[in-house]
Design an enzyme around this catalytic site. Structure first.
Site, mmCIF file in Angstrom:
data_model
loop_
_atom_site.group_PDB
_atom_site.id
_atom_site.type_symbol
_atom_site.label_atom_id
_atom_site.label_comp_id
_atom_site.label_asym_id
_atom_site.label_seq_id
_atom_site.Cartn_x
_atom_site.Cartn_y
_atom_site.Cartn_z
ATOM 1 N N LYS A 77 0.851 -1.195 0.000
ATOM 2 C CA LYS A 77 0.000 0.000 0.000
ATOM 3 C C LYS A 77 0.888 1.246 0.000
ATOM 4 O O LYS A 77 1.960 1.243 0.634
ATOM 5 C CB LYS A 77 -0.865 -0.054 1.272
ATOM 6 C CG LYS A 77 -1.970 0.964 1.373
ATOM 7 C CD LYS A 77 -2.781 0.693 2.651
ATOM 8 C CE LYS A 77 -4.011 1.563 2.744
ATOM 9 N NZ LYS A 77 -4.824 1.272 3.953
ATOM 10 N N SER A 157 -9.441 0.388 2.925
ATOM 11 C CA SER A 157 -8.696 1.279 2.056
ATOM 12 C C SER A 157 -7.493 0.644 1.369
ATOM 13 O O SER A 157 -6.923 1.254 0.468
ATOM 14 C CB SER A 157 -8.213 2.487 2.860
ATOM 15 O OG SER A 157 -7.318 2.082 3.893
ATOM 16 N N SER A 181 -9.578 -1.625 7.167
ATOM 17 C CA SER A 181 -8.949 -1.412 5.856
ATOM 18 C C SER A 181 -8.034 -2.518 5.371
ATOM 19 O O SER A 181 -7.628 -2.506 4.209
ATOM 20 C CB SER A 181 -8.173 -0.087 5.853
ATOM 21 O OG SER A 181 -9.062 0.991 5.800
#
Lengths: 475, 67
Positions: A77, A157, A181
């Site tokens: 990420k 996310s 997330s």
């Protein structure tokens, strides 16, 4: 390109065919740039740096030094910073145009740990803006498509991490979990997602959303791959004010020990009753299968759990407002409307209410955990409260009427963050649309080893990854 | 205290409007914040409880029982 290779495959190949490591890593960076970009999941790759890491692995190592992730290609990420000796750094924008052009000022501690373990860092993957959103929509960085069906969201996310691992490009990727997330995209994409106990894994050098709640962990296709990553990631960091110094187990130990004697609760009230039958029934069925496999199963009531979801929302918003207030006031027009509204919600919290919020959290944890884990070792709950929506149906920007439903997505995940507990989610089948269905296992603080053991037993039973997404739809 | 809070909220609202954030967005944020703060106020906090989350978790870390 070779897809769906495991951590063990890469480690074994590095031993038996060390000369092929560069080619294997090149295949991964190529796949990230081709398939990964078709999935709208990749922010950038750095082939030259990845090959430099490969070259370093071929140098003689310090005597006695082990490399538990030797030559395993990973991508993470975009919240994870990396800097270089010349002072430069990789882009570090937090998925937001408000930080366009910003580069990292330090390498994240967990990235240092992965480097020391011999992992190869291939690049960064799409995040929802500020890691503050659960559907995965991001007009600036990209809205990743679900490998199981490109019309559907990956969740957020850690949306890019979910897409790229489910497409088989890398065996694992780091995500971050403040309200769900890691677990929501892992569940949406049919992956194992590990949200560790608060304080187990360092957040230093990770783009912050909420100091109280942010946690860092892996998404992978197998429990074993997640266990291997977590064994490297866990550990005390004096620079992280939430880090806790605790004994660090090897999470592979006991992984195959099964369910005999494990006490599992099913949190029917709130978690199952707050979810649709399509996602709740498979969790109840999984609970029954665990009983058949030797687990001691109990129904469970967690008193007062309803209060934790809104308090978690308020805590995230308040801390996010503290982190990003100046940027928002300087350039509000650059923010996605949903991000702006989520952060603005927390901007009005006074210092007194912030202190009360922290005190209520500590009070709830102190009241709840002793009784809860006196009765069970862990409890089960769904991850998503309803079947996965399409990208179109969950686009709150285009369909404001979808907002109330989308706000419910974190129903089953936020309470776990509020409690600071470890959780692991894993797939247990498919819904009517052919999208993955998942269960989350939630344990007492620092019980990751037992959660991984139970997850492995369930994984063996369901054998989810005997199915694979049809990637031909991505050309 | 309530007057002080109202004054503080008004200052923040003015700041947001000056930054170019619309009245509708400011009002919606204020309303959502109010709802969440009401839920915070209704939580039956035990004022005697003084330990932080980290302190509670450190106790679990020291127990050494991970099963």
């Amino acid at each position: 390109m070779s897809l769906y290779l495991s951590v063990d495959f890469y480690k074994h190949a590095a031993q038996t065919h060390p000369d092929g490591t560069g080619k294997r890593v090149l295949e991964v960076t190529d796949a990230l740039n081709q398939l990964g970009r078709k999935l709208d999941a990749v922010r950038f790759t750095d082939e030259a740096f990845a090959q430099e890491q490969v070259t370093q692995l071929s140098q003689p190592q310090q005597p006695g030094k082990t490399l538990p992730l030797k030559a395993v290609p990973l991508a993470h990420k975009e919240l994870y910073g990396r800097t270089f000796k010349d002072g430069s750094g990789w882009p570090y924008e937090g998925g937001s145009k408000t930080y366009e052009g910003q580069t990292a000022s330090r390498t994240a501690t967990v990235i240092d740990k992965l480097d020391s373990a011999g992992a190869i860092d291939c690049g960064r993957l799409v995040s929802v803006e500020y890691a503050l959103g659960v559907t995965g929509h991001n007009a600036y960085a990209g809205t990743p498509k679900n490998p199981w069906n490109p019309a559907y969201i990956c969740g957020g996310s850690s949306s890019g991490s979910g897409a790229v691992v489910a497409a088989g490009i890398v065996p694992a990727a780091l995500g971050s979990d403040t309200g769900g997330s890691i677990r929501l995209p892992a569940a949406a994409c049919g992956l194992v997602g590990v949200k560790p106990t608060q304080g187990l894994v360092s957040r230093t050098g990770v783009f912050a959303l909420s100091n109280a709640l942010d946690t860092v962990g892996p998404l992978s296709r197998s429990v074993r791959d997640s266990a291997q990553c977590l064994s490297v990631l866990a550990g005390y960091d004096a620079q992280d004010n939430q880090s806790i110094n605790t004994e660090q187990p090897d999470y592979l130990n006991g992984l195959e020990d099964g369910l005999e004697g494990i006490r599992i609760g099913l949190a029917e009230r709130y978690f199952l009753t707050g979810s649709t039958a399509e996602v709740a029934d498979p969790v109840a069925s999984c609970f029954e299968r665990c009983a058949q496999l030797g687990a001691i199963c109990h129904d469970l009531v967690i008193e007062g759990i309803e209060a934790t979801n809104p308090l978690n929302v308020l805590l995230i918003a308040t801390e996010a407002a503290h982190v990003h207030k100046k940027t928002i006031l300087d350039r509000p027009e650059l923010l996605n409307d949903q991000t702006l509204m989520r952060v603005l919600t927390g901007i009005f919290t006074s210092d007194g209410n912030y202190r009360r919020l922290q005190a209520c959290r500590a009070d709830f944890i102190a009241r709840t955990l002793p009784d809860l884990f006196d009765k069970v070792d862990l409890f089960m709950a769904p991850v998503w409260p309803f079947a996965l929506p399409t990208i179109k149906d969950s686009d709150v920007g285009a369909n404001p009427e979808a907002a109330p439903l989308m706000q419910r997505i974190g129903h089953n995940t936020r309470p776990v963050n509020f409690l600071g507990l470890p959780a692991i989610c894993l797939p247990i089948g498919f819904d009517a649309n052919g999208l993955p269905l998942s269960v989350q296992l939630v344990g007492k603080p620092f019980s990751e080893a037992i959660l991984l053991r139970v997850a492995r037993a369930i994984e063996r039973e369901y054998d989810f990854w005997s199915h694979r997404p049809d990637l031909s739809v991505f050309g | 205290m309530a007057e002080k809070d109202d004054g503080r909220r008004q200052i923040i609202c003015d700041e947001l409007r000056q930054a170019g954030i619309s009245d509708a967005q400011v009002n919606l944020a204020l309303e959502t914040s109010g709802t969440l703060l009401e839920q915070l106020a209704s939580y039956p906090l035990d004022e005697q409880h003084k330990r932080t989350v980290r302190e509670i978790f450190m106790q679990y870390a020291q127990v050494g029982d991970r099963t």
